[in-house]
Design a protein around this motif. Structure first.
Motif, PDB file in Angstrom:
ATOM      1  N   VAL A 198       0.865  -1.181   0.000  1.00 46.67           N
ATOM      2  CA  VAL A 198       0.000   0.000   0.000  1.00 46.67           C
ATOM      3  C   VAL A 198       0.901   1.229   0.000  1.00 46.67           C
ATOM      4  O   VAL A 198       2.042   1.173   0.451  1.00 46.67           O
ATOM      5  N   HIS A 208       1.767   5.025   1.325  1.00 48.18           N
ATOM      6  CA  HIS A 208       1.492   5.861   2.504  1.00 48.18           C
ATOM      7  C   HIS A 208       1.357   7.318   2.079  1.00 48.18           C
ATOM      8  O   HIS A 208       2.151   8.179   2.453  1.00 48.18           O
ATOM      9  N   ARG A 242      -4.745  -8.919   4.410  1.00 45.87           N
ATOM     10  CA  ARG A 242      -3.962  -7.757   4.828  1.00 45.87           C
ATOM     11  C   ARG A 242      -3.001  -8.050   5.979  1.00 45.87           C
ATOM     12  O   ARG A 242      -2.105  -7.256   6.250  1.00 45.87           O
ATOM     13  N   GLU A 286      -2.995   5.043   2.349  1.00 44.01           N
ATOM     14  CA  GLU A 286      -3.264   4.927   3.782  1.00 44.01           C
ATOM     15  C   GLU A 286      -3.518   6.280   4.435  1.00 44.01           C
ATOM     16  O   GLU A 286      -4.070   6.355   5.521  1.00 44.01           O
ATOM     17  N   LYS A 287      -3.062   7.355   3.812  1.00 46.50           N
ATOM     18  CA  LYS A 287      -3.171   8.664   4.454  1.00 46.50           C
ATOM     19  C   LYS A 287      -4.406   9.450   4.036  1.00 46.50           C
ATOM     20  O   LYS A 287      -4.577  10.588   4.431  1.00 46.50           O
ATOM     21  N   ASN A 324      -8.833   6.166   5.898  1.00 46.08           N
ATOM     22  CA  ASN A 324      -8.488   5.013   5.040  1.00 46.08           C
ATOM     23  C   ASN A 324      -7.296   4.223   5.578  1.00 46.08           C
ATOM     24  O   ASN A 324      -6.771   3.347   4.892  1.00 46.08           O
ATOM     25  N   GLU A 325      -6.899   4.501   6.784  1.00 42.89           N
ATOM     26  CA  GLU A 325      -5.780   3.757   7.374  1.00 42.89           C
ATOM     27  C   GLU A 325      -6.148   2.282   7.502  1.00 42.89           C
ATOM     28  O   GLU A 325      -7.237   1.934   7.953  1.00 42.89           O
ATOM     29  N   GLY A 326      -5.235   1.424   7.028  1.00 43.34           N
ATOM     30  CA  GLY A 326      -5.505  -0.012   7.067  1.00 43.34           C
ATOM     31  C   GLY A 326      -6.359  -0.498   5.903  1.00 43.34           C
ATOM     32  O   GLY A 326      -6.704  -1.675   5.827  1.00 43.34           O
ATOM     33  N   GLY A 379      -5.725   0.996   2.445  1.00 40.34           N
ATOM     34  CA  GLY A 379      -5.159   1.512   1.198  1.00 40.34           C
ATOM     35  C   GLY A 379      -5.184   0.456   0.096  1.00 40.34           C
ATOM     36  O   GLY A 379      -5.121  -0.751   0.358  1.00 40.34           O
TER      37      GLY A 379
END
Ligand SMILES: [Fe+2]
Length: 217
Positions: free
Chosen positions: A121, A123, A147, A185-186, A190-192, A194
């Motif tokens: 993913v 970042h 994941r 992810e940023k 949406n963290e975790g 991506g």
């Protein structure tokens, strides 16, 4: 207007117009692909132009108004540079407009050999990726990902060994000329989650030209 686009998979929005990108603002959309954004004639001319052309890398922050001149200057001796510069400038303008940016972080690169193409993913909030020629990016739909096998959990293991991809026959493959927005992810909330993707190795006789755009300012 989303009528021209089709939601083919969970978390993905594919379409034949730039409208495919607008769904990226939806919480459940992880990737928007504008298929065949690059005219096939440009893909073909770049594919032959870059075999014997060094294609210097470019990594800079650029405002939309500067983009065309920047490309014309950097690749002035490349066959077909005018059409290429027009297309790059179009994408930078669209990207900055969509995300309300004054400038984008631009990277352009020629890739000729093997890389380390593991699924990962990004970042970042949301990256635009386009493969102008050569083999394009691969990605996974959410139902095909474990994941827990991302990143450090796959240390030393290939994607085939790690189990990150549940069914390798279901790997999604973009084509040269497709333009994609990959949510990272940023992105807010949406963290975790991506988008999981990888960059395939290029064949020596079929170089890849890849451009990415990121948020700058
Ligand atoms: Fe990536």
């Amino acid at each position: 207007m989303l009528a021209e686009t089709t939601i083919n998979y969970p978390y993905a929005n594919l379409g034949d117009t730039p409208q495919a990108f607008t769904a990226i603002y939806q919480e459940n959309c992880n990737i928007g692909i504008w298929r065949q954004s690059v005219p096939p004639a440009l893909v073909d001319s770049l594919s032959s132009a870059v075999v014997d052309y060094a294609f210097p890398s470019l990594a800079t922050i650029v405002e939309p108004e500067q983009a065309k001149d920047l490309i014309l200057e950097r690749y002035s001796d490349m066959t077909g540079v005018e059409a290429f510069a027009d297309h790059v400038a179009l994408l930078i303008d669209m990207y900055c407009c969509l995300f309300d940016l004054n400038a984008a972080g631009l990277r352009l690169k020629k890739l000729t050999g093997a890389m380390c193409p593991k699924f990962h993913v990004d970042h970042v909030p949301c990256r635009l990726v386009v493969t102008y020629c050569g083999v394009a990016t691969q990605w996974l739909i959410e139902d095909n990902i474990d994941r827990t096998k991302l990143g450090i959990a796959s240390a030393g293991l290939t994607d085939e060994q790690s189990g990150i991809c549940l069914d390798h026959t279901m790997i999604e493959q973009m084509q040269a000329g497709d333009v994609a927005l990959l949510k990272g992810e940023k992105w807010l909330n949406n963290e975790g989650r991506g988008l999981v993707h990888r960059s395939p190795s290029a064949a020596p006789d079929s170089p890849r030209i890849v451009m990415t755009l990121d948020f700058a300012r």
